[in-house]
Design a protein around this motif. Structure first.
Motif, PDB file in Angstrom:
ATOM      1  N   LEU A 133      37.233-123.861  58.506  1.00 39.28           N
ATOM      2  CA  LEU A 133      38.970-123.574  58.209  1.00 39.28           C
ATOM      3  C   LEU A 133      39.005-123.246  57.258  1.00 39.28           C
ATOM      4  CD1 LEU A 133      39.258-121.369  61.254  1.00 39.28           C
ATOM      5  CD2 LEU A 133      41.324-122.176  60.713  1.00 39.28           C
ATOM      6  N   GLU A 156      44.708-122.363  65.646  1.00 38.45           N
ATOM      7  CA  GLU A 156      44.948-121.529  64.364  1.00 38.45           C
ATOM      8  C   GLU A 156      46.517-121.385  64.191  1.00 38.45           C
ATOM      9  OE1 GLU A 156      40.156-120.232  64.482  1.00 38.45           O
ATOM     10  OE2 GLU A 156      42.553-120.732  65.594  1.00 38.45           O
ATOM     11  N   TYR A 193      47.318-124.410  62.585  1.00 36.52           N
ATOM     12  CA  TYR A 193      46.951-125.337  61.315  1.00 36.52           C
ATOM     13  C   TYR A 193      47.292-125.693  60.336  1.00 36.52           C
ATOM     14  CZ  TYR A 193      43.597-125.230  57.388  1.00 36.52           C
ATOM     15  OH  TYR A 193      42.730-125.903  55.945  1.00 36.52           O
ATOM     16  N   GLY A 243      37.531-127.056  61.869  1.00 37.47           N
ATOM     17  CA  GLY A 243      38.898-126.923  61.066  1.00 37.47           C
ATOM     18  C   GLY A 243      38.834-127.417  59.810  1.00 37.47           C
ATOM     19  N   SER A 271      40.993-124.777  71.398  1.00 36.75           N
ATOM     20  CA  SER A 271      40.079-124.765  70.511  1.00 36.75           C
ATOM     21  C   SER A 271      40.750-124.034  69.312  1.00 36.75           C
ATOM     22  CB  SER A 271      38.753-124.022  71.550  1.00 36.75           C
ATOM     23  OG  SER A 271      38.258-123.471  70.131  1.00 36.75           O
ATOM     24  N   TRP A 272      39.752-124.008  67.878  1.00 37.63           N
ATOM     25  CA  TRP A 272      39.841-123.223  67.245  1.00 37.63           C
ATOM     26  C   TRP A 272      38.918-121.422  67.601  1.00 37.63           C
ATOM     27  CZ3 TRP A 272      42.723-124.864  63.146  1.00 37.63           C
ATOM     28  CH2 TRP A 272      43.427-126.092  63.182  1.00 37.63           C
ATOM     29  N   SER A 277      45.040-120.926  71.090  1.00 37.51           N
ATOM     30  CA  SER A 277      44.549-121.356  69.880  1.00 37.51           C
ATOM     31  C   SER A 277      44.734-122.680  68.735  1.00 37.51           C
ATOM     32  CB  SER A 277      44.253-119.616  69.297  1.00 37.51           C
ATOM     33  OG  SER A 277      43.618-120.201  68.118  1.00 37.51           O
TER      34      SER A 277
END
Length: 186
Positions: A19, A168, A171, A16, A145-146, A166
């Motif tokens: 990201l 993402e 986020y 994270g 998970s990412w 996901s």
């Protein structure tokens, strides 16, 4: 059918943070995971029967670890290696907790794994082996998970044998930048 969450805190946080480096450059030091929102995302509006988290120290921050306990998560902290400074036994403590839960439950449930770590796959071990064991015992499996850091074998196994979710798209709801951006409600 019960939901059982197993959370690899170091993996989720590190990927994270990477990201964040791309999405919010120069804010990596203030990057944080909103634990309650991530827990809610993983639970996906289902009651959680059991939750286990393994992470490494530092941080030696009791308030941080208490946040997990306040959510009802069993927390196991591992000290970093004296020579390497790296994690020692975090994955293994998760593997053991997963195996024990699978064996201790009278009926199969759902195992939700928060990690992207595929270590051990080449040697027939790691998280994939634990997910195989869960399936063998009739459990449903999910990996959360990412995408940016999920091992391709782990993701593929989850997609073929259960569910892959996901992080993402969530986020902005499961992360915040301390003193700058708060997490949106997921």
């Amino acid at each position: 059918m019960g939901i059982n969450i197993f959370w690899d805190n170091s993996n989720i946080w590190l990927v994270g943070r990477g990201l964040c480096e791309k999405k919010e450059p120069h804010d990596e030091q203030a990057f944080r995971i909103h634990f309650e929102h991530l827990f809610d995302f993983a639970a996906n509006k289902r009651a959680v029967d059991y939750a286990f988290l393994s992470g490494s120290e530092p941080p030696r921050n009791d308030a941080l670890w208490k946040r997990f306990s306040d959510l009802g998560v069993v927390v196991e902290r591992q000290e970093r290696g004296a020579l390497s400074g790296g994690e020692v036994a975090v994955d293994e403590s998760l593997h053991l907790a997963m195996a024990n839960r699978i064996l201790d439950c009278d009926t199969p449930e759902t195992l939700v794994l928060l990690t992207g770590d595929g270590s051990g796959y080449e040697d027939g071990g790691g998280f994939i082996k634990q997910l195989e064991r869960a399936k063998k015992h009739g459990w449903k499996i999910e990996v959360v998970s990412w995408d940016a850091g999920c091992n391709r074998h782990l993701k593929s196994f989850a997609e073929k044998n259960g569910v892959y979710r996901s992080l993402e798209p969530a986020y902005e709801g499961i992360t915040f930048i301390n003193g700058k951006r708060w997490a949106k409600k997921v």
